[in-house]
Design an enzyme around this catalytic site. Structure first.
Site, mmCIF file in Angstrom:
data_model
loop_
_atom_site.group_PDB
_atom_site.id
_atom_site.type_symbol
_atom_site.label_atom_id
_atom_site.label_comp_id
_atom_site.label_asym_id
_atom_site.label_seq_id
_atom_site.Cartn_x
_atom_site.Cartn_y
_atom_site.Cartn_z
ATOM 1 N N GLU A 94 0.753 -0.862 0.296
ATOM 2 C CA GLU A 94 -0.228 -0.218 0.032
ATOM 3 C C GLU A 94 1.093 1.547 -0.453
ATOM 4 O OE1 GLU A 94 -4.138 2.078 1.782
ATOM 5 O OE2 GLU A 94 -2.778 0.297 3.636
ATOM 6 N N GLU A 119 4.740 5.101 4.388
ATOM 7 C CA GLU A 119 3.902 5.911 4.937
ATOM 8 C C GLU A 119 5.473 6.622 4.674
ATOM 9 O OE1 GLU A 119 2.604 8.951 5.869
ATOM 10 O OE2 GLU A 119 1.157 7.600 5.519
ATOM 11 N N ASN A 146 10.350 6.490 0.723
ATOM 12 C CA ASN A 146 9.448 7.263 -0.233
ATOM 13 C C ASN A 146 9.322 6.282 -2.209
ATOM 14 O OD1 ASN A 146 8.873 9.211 -2.456
ATOM 15 N ND2 ASN A 146 10.977 9.292 -3.223
ATOM 16 N N ASP A 168 -3.029 12.374 -2.079
ATOM 17 C CA ASP A 168 -2.690 13.500 -2.032
ATOM 18 C C ASP A 168 -3.239 14.508 -3.087
ATOM 19 O OD1 ASP A 168 -1.916 16.396 -1.514
ATOM 20 O OD2 ASP A 168 -0.858 16.487 -0.213
ATOM 21 N N LYS A 172 -3.659 22.723 -7.041
ATOM 22 C CA LYS A 172 -3.126 23.789 -7.670
ATOM 23 C C LYS A 172 -3.182 22.891 -8.793
ATOM 24 C CE LYS A 172 -2.496 26.603 -3.871
ATOM 25 N NZ LYS A 172 -1.073 27.712 -3.328
ATOM 26 N N ASP A 204 -11.647 10.252 -4.164
ATOM 27 C CA ASP A 204 -12.479 11.162 -4.467
ATOM 28 C C ASP A 204 -12.464 13.003 -4.801
ATOM 29 O OD1 ASP A 204 -10.920 12.894 -2.018
ATOM 30 O OD2 ASP A 204 -12.462 12.606 -0.563
ATOM 31 N N GLU A 268 -12.420 8.706 4.225
ATOM 32 C CA GLU A 268 -13.343 8.535 3.419
ATOM 33 C C GLU A 268 -14.687 8.714 3.334
ATOM 34 O OE1 GLU A 268 -14.960 4.931 -0.292
ATOM 35 O OE2 GLU A 268 -13.088 4.673 1.392
#
Length: 286
Positions: A94, A119, A146, A168, A172, A204, A268
């Site tokens: 993940e 993470e 990373n 994320d 912009k 989302d 979520e």
């Protein structure tokens, strides 16, 4: 995933070199990351979890203390998986496990599958350690690295699935290039996946859904195996003008039904409460 920093580039040695490189893009030679490395103190509970469980769950594969890069001599291969998890079970990775709610629930529900949570943030890593340690999970490990660097170190076919849920969105327009789903990562994920394996993605954010389609629908070695038809704008919008998307030309795209292996996390739930539509994707390695 969160914001991004760029590694500083060296100052030009002479005016002539600046002229020669004048046509290079602004980020030429810099590593674009999908997060900003923020320092955050752990509260007492999370610090205890780190101290108690890090030796058991946290992989030591980085280039050094404080580094998020995988060390140069590291290879993520079948032998490493066997030595680390003690078996040859399928592996699910993940990308951006956040607080660990999803990956810990999945590991608890599927003891015959190995899980690796990637993470970068200390609180997220610590919370995942806490959840895993409280349940005594044997099939979960965590790497504070990373993610693209880890996938560059992967041997072909080492993973059965890769998950990237609610990365994320970098809303912009000028930051869209910093989104984690990029063609370069897709190539590395495809190499890491066994034939028939899948990369599952969820967002989302409607504009991120369009971004995923643009990167992945024609990516070599992947097939979009979704069964839903959704309508999306055919042009991008950014932060501050997202409401204009409804007036843009739309087209039909193929997506997936909600992946039932993903628990309904607090993140979520907040998106659903705000009226956002969840977009699920399944790309199979072919």
């Amino acid at each position: 995933m969160s914001e991004v920093t760029n590694q500083p580039s060296a100052a030009p040695a002479a005016a002539s070199s600046v002229e020669v490189n004048a046509d290079r893009p602004p980020l030429y030679g810099r590593k674009v990351l999908s997060f900003v490395r923020r320092s955050a103190r752990l509260d007492d509970r999370l610090q205890r979890a780190w101290d108690t469980y890090a030796d058991r769950y946290l992989l030591d594969i980085t280039a050094g203390e404080g580094s998020l890069d995988v060390r140069d001599d590291f290879r993520f291969d079948a032998g490493f998986v066997r030595d680390t998890w003690g078996n040859d079970h399928p592996l699910i990775i993940e990308i951006g496990s956040g607080q660990g709610e999803n990956v810990v629930a999945a590991a608890a529900a599927r003891p015959d599958v190995n899980f690796l949570a990637l993470e970068v943030y200390d609180p997220g890593v610590a919370h995942t350690l806490l959840l895993a340690g409280k349940q005594g999970l044997a099939n979960l490990r965590i790497a504070q690295v990373n993610a693209p660097e880890l996938f560059k170190a992967c041997d072909p076919g080492v993973a059965a699935e890769v998950w990237t849920f609610f990365p994320d969105p970098w809303p912009k327009m000028k930051h869209h290039k910093r989104r984690i789903v990029q063609l370069e990562l897709a190539c590395d994920v495809r190499r890491a996946l066994a034939d028939g394996g899948v990369w599952r993605i969820a967002t989302d954010i409607e504009d991120y859904a369009l971004h995923v389609h643009e990167v992945m629908d024609d990516a070599d070695g992947f097939a979009n195996v979704g069964t839903l038809t959704v309508s999306l704008p055919t042009a991008h919008v950014g932060k501050g003008n997202a409401e204009t998307a409804v007036d843009l030309p739309h087209a039909d795209f193929t997506e997936s039904t909600r992946f039932d292996g993903r628990v309904l996390t607090n993140f979520e739930k907040k998106g659903l409460a705000a009226g956002r539509v969840i977009h699920d994707f399944t790309y199979r390695a072919v």
